[in-house]
Design an enzyme around this catalytic site. Structure first.
Site, PDB file in Angstrom:
ATOM      1  N   GLU A  93       5.846  18.654   3.373  1.00 57.96           N
ATOM      2  CA  GLU A  93       5.580  18.708   1.928  1.00 57.96           C
ATOM      3  C   GLU A  93       4.170  19.223   1.670  1.00 57.96           C
ATOM      4  OE1 GLU A  93       8.836  15.281   0.672  1.00 57.96           O
ATOM      5  OE2 GLU A  93       6.722  14.741   0.640  1.00 57.96           O
TER       6      GLU A  93
ATOM      7  N   ASP B 247       6.769  -1.815   5.661  1.00 58.68           N
ATOM      8  CA  ASP B 247       6.176  -1.120   6.806  1.00 58.68           C
ATOM      9  C   ASP B 247       5.539  -2.066   7.819  1.00 58.68           C
ATOM     10  OD1 ASP B 247       6.954   1.199   5.607  1.00 58.68           O
ATOM     11  OD2 ASP B 247       4.947   2.041   5.359  1.00 58.68           O
TER      12      ASP B 247
ATOM     13  N   GLY C 271       0.265  -7.883  -1.183  1.00 53.96           N
ATOM     14  CA  GLY C 271       0.601  -6.455  -1.214  1.00 53.96           C
ATOM     15  C   GLY C 271       1.546  -6.160  -2.366  1.00 53.96           C
TER      16      GLY C 271
ATOM     17  N   GLY D 204       2.796  -3.089  -3.032  1.00 49.54           N
ATOM     18  CA  GLY D 204       3.389  -1.768  -2.806  1.00 49.54           C
ATOM     19  C   GLY D 204       4.870  -1.855  -3.149  1.00 49.54           C
TER      20      GLY D 204
ATOM     21  N   VAL E 146      -6.974  -9.792   1.539  1.00 50.66           N
ATOM     22  CA  VAL E 146      -6.568 -10.938   2.371  1.00 50.66           C
ATOM     23  C   VAL E 146      -7.118 -10.739   3.781  1.00 50.66           C
ATOM     24  CG1 VAL E 146      -4.566 -12.076   3.431  1.00 50.66           C
ATOM     25  CG2 VAL E 146      -4.561 -11.532   0.994  1.00 50.66           C
TER      26      VAL E 146
ATOM     27  N   ALA F  54      10.351   3.679   1.806  1.00 52.84           N
ATOM     28  CA  ALA F  54      10.277   2.848   0.609  1.00 52.84           C
ATOM     29  C   ALA F  54      11.539   2.006   0.403  1.00 52.84           C
ATOM     30  CB  ALA F  54      10.024   3.737  -0.600  1.00 52.84           C
ATOM     31  N   GLN F  55      12.710   2.590   0.699  1.00 51.18           N
ATOM     32  CA  GLN F  55      13.969   1.868   0.487  1.00 51.18           C
ATOM     33  C   GLN F  55      14.044   0.594   1.321  1.00 51.18           C
ATOM     34  OE1 GLN F  55      16.663   1.816  -1.397  1.00 51.18           O
ATOM     35  NE2 GLN F  55      15.788   3.391  -2.691  1.00 51.18           N
TER      36      GLN F  55
HETATM   37  C1  LIG Z   1       2.108  10.379   2.001  1.00 51.24           C
HETATM   38  C2  LIG Z   1       3.325   9.494   2.112  1.00 51.24           C
HETATM   39  C3  LIG Z   1       4.559   9.968   1.701  1.00 51.24           C
HETATM   40  C4  LIG Z   1       5.703   9.172   1.787  1.00 51.24           C
HETATM   41  N1  LIG Z   1       6.879   9.661   1.362  1.00 51.24           N
HETATM   42  C5  LIG Z   1       7.968   8.868   1.371  1.00 51.24           C
HETATM   43  C6  LIG Z   1       9.202   9.328   0.843  1.00 51.24           C
HETATM   44  O1  LIG Z   1       9.319  10.465   0.376  1.00 51.24           O
HETATM   45  N2  LIG Z   1      10.266   8.469   0.864  1.00 51.24           N
HETATM   46  C7  LIG Z   1      10.157   7.204   1.362  1.00 51.24           C
HETATM   47  O2  LIG Z   1      11.130   6.458   1.331  1.00 51.24           O
HETATM   48  N3  LIG Z   1       9.010   6.748   1.880  1.00 51.24           N
HETATM   49  C8  LIG Z   1       7.912   7.540   1.892  1.00 51.24           C
HETATM   50  N4  LIG Z   1       6.735   7.077   2.400  1.00 51.24           N
HETATM   51  C9  LIG Z   1       6.705   5.740   3.025  1.00 51.24           C
HETATM   52  C10 LIG Z   1       6.638   4.650   1.959  1.00 51.24           C
HETATM   53  O3  LIG Z   1       5.635   4.933   1.023  1.00 51.24           O
HETATM   54  C11 LIG Z   1       6.386   3.331   2.653  1.00 51.24           C
HETATM   55  O4  LIG Z   1       7.437   3.091   3.544  1.00 51.24           O
HETATM   56  C12 LIG Z   1       6.295   2.192   1.646  1.00 51.24           C
HETATM   57  O5  LIG Z   1       5.190   2.384   0.799  1.00 51.24           O
HETATM   58  C13 LIG Z   1       6.173   0.850   2.350  1.00 51.24           C
HETATM   59  O6  LIG Z   1       6.104  -0.141   1.387  1.00 51.24           O
HETATM   60  P1  LIG Z   1       5.298  -1.487   1.694  1.00 51.24           P
HETATM   61  O7  LIG Z   1       5.514  -2.374   0.515  1.00 51.24           O
HETATM   62  O8  LIG Z   1       5.626  -1.982   3.032  1.00 51.24           O
HETATM   63  O9  LIG Z   1       3.773  -1.033   1.766  1.00 51.24           O
HETATM   64  P2  LIG Z   1       2.873  -0.209   0.723  1.00 51.24           P
HETATM   65  O10 LIG Z   1       3.707   0.431  -0.331  1.00 51.24           O
HETATM   66  O11 LIG Z   1       2.027   0.633   1.577  1.00 51.24           O
HETATM   67  O12 LIG Z   1       2.019  -1.362   0.052  1.00 51.24           O
HETATM   68  C14 LIG Z   1       1.123  -2.141   0.770  1.00 51.24           C
HETATM   69  C15 LIG Z   1       0.194  -2.825  -0.234  1.00 51.24           C
HETATM   70  O13 LIG Z   1      -0.528  -3.833   0.440  1.00 51.24           O
HETATM   71  C16 LIG Z   1      -1.879  -3.802   0.027  1.00 51.24           C
HETATM   72  N5  LIG Z   1      -2.675  -4.364   1.114  1.00 51.24           N
HETATM   73  C17 LIG Z   1      -2.757  -3.925   2.386  1.00 51.24           C
HETATM   74  N6  LIG Z   1      -3.562  -4.726   3.097  1.00 51.24           N
HETATM   75  C18 LIG Z   1      -4.006  -5.691   2.253  1.00 51.24           C
HETATM   76  C19 LIG Z   1      -4.871  -6.811   2.395  1.00 51.24           C
HETATM   77  N7  LIG Z   1      -5.460  -7.115   3.561  1.00 51.24           N
HETATM   78  N8  LIG Z   1      -5.110  -7.582   1.323  1.00 51.24           N
HETATM   79  C20 LIG Z   1      -4.541  -7.307   0.126  1.00 51.24           C
HETATM   80  N9  LIG Z   1      -3.715  -6.259  -0.065  1.00 51.24           N
HETATM   81  C21 LIG Z   1      -3.440  -5.468   0.988  1.00 51.24           C
HETATM   82  C22 LIG Z   1      -2.147  -2.327  -0.221  1.00 51.24           C
HETATM   83  O14 LIG Z   1      -3.253  -2.145  -1.100  1.00 51.24           O
HETATM   84  C23 LIG Z   1      -0.818  -1.859  -0.831  1.00 51.24           C
HETATM   85  O15 LIG Z   1      -0.816  -1.961  -2.228  1.00 51.24           O
HETATM   86  C24 LIG Z   1       5.585   7.865   2.320  1.00 51.24           C
HETATM   87  C25 LIG Z   1       4.338   7.385   2.747  1.00 51.24           C
HETATM   88  C26 LIG Z   1       3.223   8.184   2.637  1.00 51.24           C
HETATM   89  C27 LIG Z   1       1.884   7.651   3.077  1.00 51.24           C
END
Ligand SMILES: Cc1cc2nc3c(=O)[nH]c(=O)nc-3n(C[C@H](O)[C@H](O)[C@H](O)COP(=O)(O)OP(=O)(O)OC[C@H]3O[C@@H](n4cnc5c(N)ncnc54)[C@H](O)[C@@H]3O)c2cc1C
Length: 487
Positions: free
Chosen positions: A239, A368, A80, A82, A148, A383-384
């Site tokens: 939003e 997440d 991931g 993200g 994955v 995100a934080q």
């Molecule tokens: C519309 C929206 C608005 C948001 N606004 C805010 C905001 O204003 N402020 C804030 O703090 N947070 C916000 N968030 C929440 C924030 O985006 C998430 O908390 C954050 O992205 C989590 O980060 P992460 O690294 O856990 O997962 P993500 O950023 O979701 O990244 C997960 C990654 O894993 C990859 N992945 C998933 N499953 C697999 C797999 N099986 N194999 C390979 N790759 C995989 C995905 O492609 C992705 O790239 C928002 C979320 C959304 C949906």
């Protein structure tokens, strides 16, 4: 105080930029250090595309998996890219480890601005960056675009269908997906906003509703076509509601001849007694007033009872709406199932205080997908939390690799919450500081531009915001179809 905070933010942005530059300049040295400490042939294999290709064909292993780097350089696999995964990868850029980043997408997505793409304010490329290009100068890192499908603990391998890659340390950062609370069929009528594909299909749905209304003669059908129901009044819901209101009531007004887009009805539906449950009540109240002044109907304490092709039923009332958007909840990715781990109600893996999976000290879950308890409460899916988790886990891995491991647990520092409505109103909740209005919106803007990945994206976003601010215009009003229609 506030000025100081903004100043600090600016300094942070500049230092981050300088830091990146320094890293890029130092990479040759870092790589040389790696080469000096390892078998040259193996290091070459790590970076040589041709050899990688051969190993892919021969073994169905992911490149590099053929040679056992772990004898020389520990291999960290991050699933991931993200917010969490990318932060972990970047924090490992100078570490004596071999990093493999695996993502099913080829791009990192800035989710907080997805609603701008869904409402035609920005184009998809403005909020995405290719993962390869973000990490291209990080020589100890390779990127694989793969889905994955599981983990083999015995063999310490990450599985991707019939391919696999070995790990010494594993970081799972696979995020979350939408949750329809036991009604997956609602997803068909009420798409959620999680990916670029979701954003462009919601944009298509919204813009097509106006197009269909323009040629519709039945007033009831026009009414339904111009009704937009948003389920869930968290930051994404408010939003989206604000952005659709601006689109309908300002940007599109002079584009149509047979409909008055100002008649569009935007309904924000929330099951809880108030909107923005994660924000203080006073800020939520001000946001509600702002939404109402923009023509949004806010319905609180009204759980959705039914969603179908015609609209929604809330508290026994049917609302015909051709566009329904779901922003009511998320559940974690499948990582919990791969690990067969203890999970919470949202499917998030219950991690230990160092974010490792209990019983598997070299496997970490962040962002997440992780259920992290702090001071008796689960940390929010923002995100934080993901970024701080990524940074922390990288430091734990570096500590262990360098033999300087500490037992310092992960501690999340809440840097505050922001949300925006429309082109010039936001709410800011940072420590004891609570702001609303234009100044808060400037802070929101600065923070989002700072965190947007890529210099080009930052520039485009600044330009688009300025343009929208002065003109209300939405330049990305493209209706795109998955398949071209017959000529
Ligand atoms: C519309 C929206 C608005 C948001 N606004 C805010 C905001 O204003 N402020 C804030 O703090 N947070 C916000 N968030 C929440 C924030 O985006 C998430 O908390 C954050 O992205 C989590 O980060 P992460 O690294 O856990 O997962 P993500 O950023 O979701 O990244 C997960 C990654 O894993 C990859 N992945 C998933 N499953 C697999 C797999 N099986 N194999 C390979 N790759 C995989 C995905 O492609 C992705 O790239 C928002 C979320 C959304 C949906």
């Amino acid at each position: 105080m506030i000025v100081m905070r903004i100043y600090k933010l600016f300094i942070l942005a500049v230092s981050d930029y300088c830091d990146m530059k320094v890293t890029y300049l130092c990479e040759g040295k870092t790589m040389t250090e790696l080469q000096n400490t390892s078998n040259t042939t193996e290091t070459e294999t790590m970076v040589t595309g041709e050899r990688e290709h051969q190993s892919l064909i021969i073994s169905k292993s992911i490149p590099g998996a053929l040679t056992n780097h772990s004898d020389v350089i520990p291999r960290v696999v991050i699933v991931g890219a993200g917010f969490g995964g990318l932060r972990a990868a970047r924090a490992l850029r100078k570490a004596p480890v071999h990093v493999s980043v695996i993502d099913r997408q080829n791009h990192h997505l800035f989710q907080p601005l997805l609603y701008w793409v869904a409402t035609a304010g920005l184009s998809p490329a403005d909020i995405c960056s290719p993962i390869r290009s973000i990490l291209r100068k990080q020589k100890n890192t390779e990127v694989f675009m793969e889905e994955v499908t599981g983990i083999d603990f015995q063999e310490q391998r990450v599985l991707m269908g019939d391919r696999s890659v070995p790990y010494d340390y594993l970081v799972l950062a696979t995020g979350a997906h939408d949750n329809y609370f036991g009604h997956p069929e609602w997803g068909h009528y009420a798409p959620a906003l999680k990916s670029i594909v979701d954003a462009t299909s919601i944009r298509r749905k919204i813009l097509l509703s106006f197009e269909a209304a323009e040629i519709e003669t039945d007033p009831e059908k026009v009414k339904a076509l111009l009704t937009f129901a948003l389920v869930g009044a968290g930051p994404t819901g408010i939003e989206m509601a604000g952005a659709i209101a601006e689109l309908a009531h300002k940007a599109l007004v002079s584009d149509f001849r047979h409909i008055d887009t100002r008649m569009a009805r935007i309904i924000l539906i929330e099951a809880a007694p108030r909107i923005l449950g994660a924000f203080p009540e006073s800020l939520a109240q001000k946001t509600k007033q702002k939404l109402v002044s923009m023509g949004v109907e806010v319905r609180t304490g009204t759980p959705v009872e039914e969603v179908d092709e015609h609209g929604v039923v809330i508290a026994g009332e049917r609302i015909n709406a051709s566009t329904i958007i779901w922003s009511a909840g998320v559940s974690a990715s499948s990582a919990g199932k791969w690990l067969d781990a203890d999970v919470d109600r949202a499917g998030r893996v219950k991690v230990a205080s160092d974010l490792s999976v209990p019983g598997h000290p070299n496997v970490f879950v962040i962002g997440d997908t992780a259920s992290i308890m702090q001071e008796g409460k689960a940390l929010p899916g923002v995100a934080q939390v993901a970024m701080q988790g990524g940074h922390y886990v990288a430091s734990v891995i570096i500590g262990r690799v360098e033999g300087k491991a500490t037992n310092k647990p992960f501690f999340y520092r809440d840097k505050g919450n922001l949300a925006t409505v429309g082109r010039s109103f936001a709410i800011v909740d940072i420590g004891n500081i609570r702001l609303t209005g234009f100044f808060a919106w400037l802070i929101w803007l600065a923070v989002h531009i700072y965190f947007l990945v890529g210099f080009r994206n930052r520039l485009v976003a600044i330009f688009q915001w300025a343009w929208t601010y002065f003109t209300f215009d939405r330049g990305a009003r493209l209706i795109t179809f998955e398949n071209d229609r017959d000529p």
